[in-house]
Design a protein around this motif. Structure first.
Motif: not given
Length: 110
Positions: A92-95, A29, A98-99, A18, A20-23
């Motif tokens: 983080f999981l809710e987006g 993450s 900011y990074h 869960d 890994t999708p963002e980064t």
């Protein structure tokens, strides 16, 4: 600081995929989440210290120290709040976090 009501105060087993999708990288993450948790922890600590500073006394004698019911209630409230790590994971999981990396910043500026 507004604390979300949907964040659990207890430990929850998480699926690492869960993160890994963002980064694209679970370790990156986790590093982002830990930095955000530190920010939240500092903010919560400053809030608590600010509220407890109202009750500060300059009494040096231990016999004159007494319990203040309101001070105890404030402390208990902060103890019941979800841990900063749990809050950071949910954000983080809710987006909501900011990074960016130096490479991403260089691409934006180029």
């Amino acid at each position: 600081m507004k604390t979300p009501n949907n964040t659990s105060a207890s430990i929850v087993t998480r699926n690492m995929s869960d993160f890994t999708p963002e980064t694209g990288n679970v370790y990156e993450s986790i590093a982002i989440i830990s930095k955000r948790a530190n920010q939240l922890s500092i903010k919560l600590k400053e809030e608590l210290n600010g509220k407890l500073a109202e009750f500060a006394t300059t009494v040096d004698n231990l016999e004159e120290v007494f319990e203040n019911r309101e001070q105890i209630e404030i402390s208990k409230h902060y103890e019941r709040l979800p841990k900063p790590t749990n809050l950071a994971i949910e954000e983080f999981l809710e987006g909501k976090v900011y990074h960016s990396t130096p490479e991403q910043e260089a691409e934006k500026n180029a």
